[in-house]
Write a protein that holds these residues in place. Sequence first.
Motif, PDB file in Angstrom:
ATOM      1  N   VAL A  94       0.823  -1.206   0.000  1.00 28.50           N
ATOM      2  CA  VAL A  94       0.000   0.000   0.000  1.00 28.50           C
ATOM      3  C   VAL A  94       0.856   1.253   0.000  1.00 28.50           C
ATOM      4  O   VAL A  94       1.891   1.324   0.690  1.00 28.50           O
ATOM      5  N   LYS A  95       0.410   2.245  -0.795  1.00 28.97           N
ATOM      6  CA  LYS A  95       1.011   3.577  -0.706  1.00 28.97           C
ATOM      7  C   LYS A  95      -0.052   4.613  -1.034  1.00 28.97           C
ATOM      8  O   LYS A  95      -1.047   4.317  -1.696  1.00 28.97           O
ATOM      9  N   GLY A  96       0.165   5.847  -0.528  1.00 28.00           N
ATOM     10  CA  GLY A  96      -0.794   6.918  -0.765  1.00 28.00           C
ATOM     11  C   GLY A  96      -1.365   7.442   0.538  1.00 28.00           C
ATOM     12  O   GLY A  96      -0.720   7.360   1.596  1.00 28.00           O
ATOM     13  N   ALA A  97      -2.591   7.956   0.483  1.00 23.77           N
ATOM     14  CA  ALA A  97      -3.228   8.579   1.647  1.00 23.77           C
ATOM     15  C   ALA A  97      -3.444   7.570   2.764  1.00 23.77           C
ATOM     16  O   ALA A  97      -3.745   6.402   2.511  1.00 23.77           O
ATOM     17  N   GLU A 123      11.300  -6.783   2.433  1.00 25.51           N
ATOM     18  CA  GLU A 123      11.842  -7.116   3.751  1.00 25.51           C
ATOM     19  C   GLU A 123      12.888  -6.097   4.201  1.00 25.51           C
ATOM     20  O   GLU A 123      13.194  -6.000   5.389  1.00 25.51           O
ATOM     21  N   GLN A 124      13.419  -5.340   3.245  1.00 24.53           N
ATOM     22  CA  GLN A 124      14.335  -4.248   3.573  1.00 24.53           C
ATOM     23  C   GLN A 124      13.626  -2.899   3.386  1.00 24.53           C
ATOM     24  O   GLN A 124      14.277  -1.863   3.218  1.00 24.53           O
ATOM     25  N   ASN A 125      12.269  -2.947   3.430  1.00 19.66           N
ATOM     26  CA  ASN A 125      11.424  -1.750   3.354  1.00 19.66           C
ATOM     27  C   ASN A 125      11.606  -0.966   2.058  1.00 19.66           C
ATOM     28  O   ASN A 125      11.524   0.274   2.041  1.00 19.66           O
ATOM     29  N   LYS A 126      11.852  -1.664   0.976  1.00 17.56           N
ATOM     30  CA  LYS A 126      12.027  -0.976  -0.306  1.00 17.56           C
ATOM     31  C   LYS A 126      11.248  -1.681  -1.431  1.00 17.56           C
ATOM     32  O   LYS A 126      11.725  -1.812  -2.549  1.00 17.56           O
ATOM     33  N   PHE A 127      10.024  -2.087  -1.089  1.00 16.37           N
ATOM     34  CA  PHE A 127       9.202  -2.737  -2.118  1.00 16.37           C
ATOM     35  C   PHE A 127       8.923  -1.784  -3.274  1.00 16.37           C
ATOM     36  O   PHE A 127       9.094  -2.137  -4.445  1.00 16.37           O
ATOM     37  N   TRP A 128       8.439  -0.577  -2.964  1.00 15.39           N
ATOM     38  CA  TRP A 128       8.019   0.333  -4.021  1.00 15.39           C
ATOM     39  C   TRP A 128       9.195   0.809  -4.869  1.00 15.39           C
ATOM     40  O   TRP A 128       9.046   1.038  -6.071  1.00 15.39           O
ATOM     41  N   GLU A 129      10.378   0.909  -4.242  1.00 20.05           N
ATOM     42  CA  GLU A 129      11.564   1.274  -5.025  1.00 20.05           C
ATOM     43  C   GLU A 129      11.911   0.174  -6.028  1.00 20.05           C
ATOM     44  O   GLU A 129      12.191   0.450  -7.206  1.00 20.05           O
ATOM     45  N   MET A 130      11.849  -1.089  -5.572  1.00 21.44           N
ATOM     46  CA  MET A 130      12.107  -2.212  -6.479  1.00 21.44           C
ATOM     47  C   MET A 130      10.977  -2.327  -7.515  1.00 21.44           C
ATOM     48  O   MET A 130      11.236  -2.585  -8.702  1.00 21.44           O
TER      49      MET A 130
END
Length: 379
Positions: free
Chosen positions: A204-207, A268-275
């Motif tokens: 999830v991302k956004g508001a 798991e390294q908190n970078k799902f959206w970057e990947m």
Amino acid sequence: MPTKKTKKIVKTVVKKIYKPNNKKIVNKFILSNKWRFVAIVFMLLFTAHLLFSYNFTIKRIVLKSSEFFGLSNQSHDFDGHNIFEVNGITYVAYDHPLVIAKVVVDPSCNTELCDVSSLKRQILTNLTPAIQFEEVVFDSQEGKRLMQEAGAKAVPAFVFDDNIKLLANFAFIEDFFIERPNYYLLKTPPGRFVVAPHNEKAHVKGAENPKVTITEFSSFSCEYCTSFNGVLGSILEKYPNDVAVHYIHFNRGGNDNTLIQASECSAEQNKFWEMHDALFLRQRDFTNEDGGFNLELLPEIVNALDLDPEVFGKCMEDTGRFSSKLQTMQKVVADFGIKASPSVFVNNSFTEGPLTKGQLSVKIESILNPIVDDIAKDE
């Protein structure tokens, strides 16, 4: 007319046959072989029964003959169901109970897929006329109960009782139904979804408190998903306080398995959206000139995102690491009948295929400003 001579010959023959001695011989033969006669008669009757029951041609001849000679006023159709007439009305008696089908509908939905009349006719023609349809509005108490118990997500929903299993041809149509406790849900194209997909494993991302939730079923190997990813980025910039995006994997197999694993290992390294963004951005680079998969690109992306390469590598080697999570996502895919990527929900409004920024904005505005949308419809 027979001559006197012929009559005399016939009379002589009959007398010879019915002499007392001849009668005794015949009676003695029958008595000594009575069980054989009984067995022969039984076999003849049994054979006739089998032929009548299972041979359509013979059954048809016998029935039509009985009707012709006035021995029966009853007819039969091709399945052997009784057809009879009472007070000028023709009735058909089927060898299974009446099947009840509750049809959950939304009266406000006027699309072609929400029109149940055509589908009812097909069901009566292809299954059995012995079906009683009962329409139920989806937001009524009974409608909500049926939708929940039958696991239906969209209307119209055809919910059949257990008697449908007693249909003679059910074995041939079983794949068109989803079995639920006490119910059988017919697989039909969704006219309108009445619930939105929810998956606690979605990214999830956004508001934080969105008025509009966009649920995207997407694949990292899907070209249309790449262009739609850019649209979603623009939408989140336009509605930062009103819109959130939920991402659910739609696994197309093949290279998708590796790319999904890479995205989850990055999560798991908190970078799902970057990947996630990097995989779409470099999508074409993953395919070699010979059509092979360019695995060497992953370490490059890992370094660019400043991920721990050792932790990432061990995670990638553990191929069953996210099985449970992905199965949960796959259940949502199956429950909502998702068949292509991207597939998009804007709250519970469904679209198969990508949307332009303009199309997506219209859907969002109709939710954020329903009065304005109603005025536009009236005009």
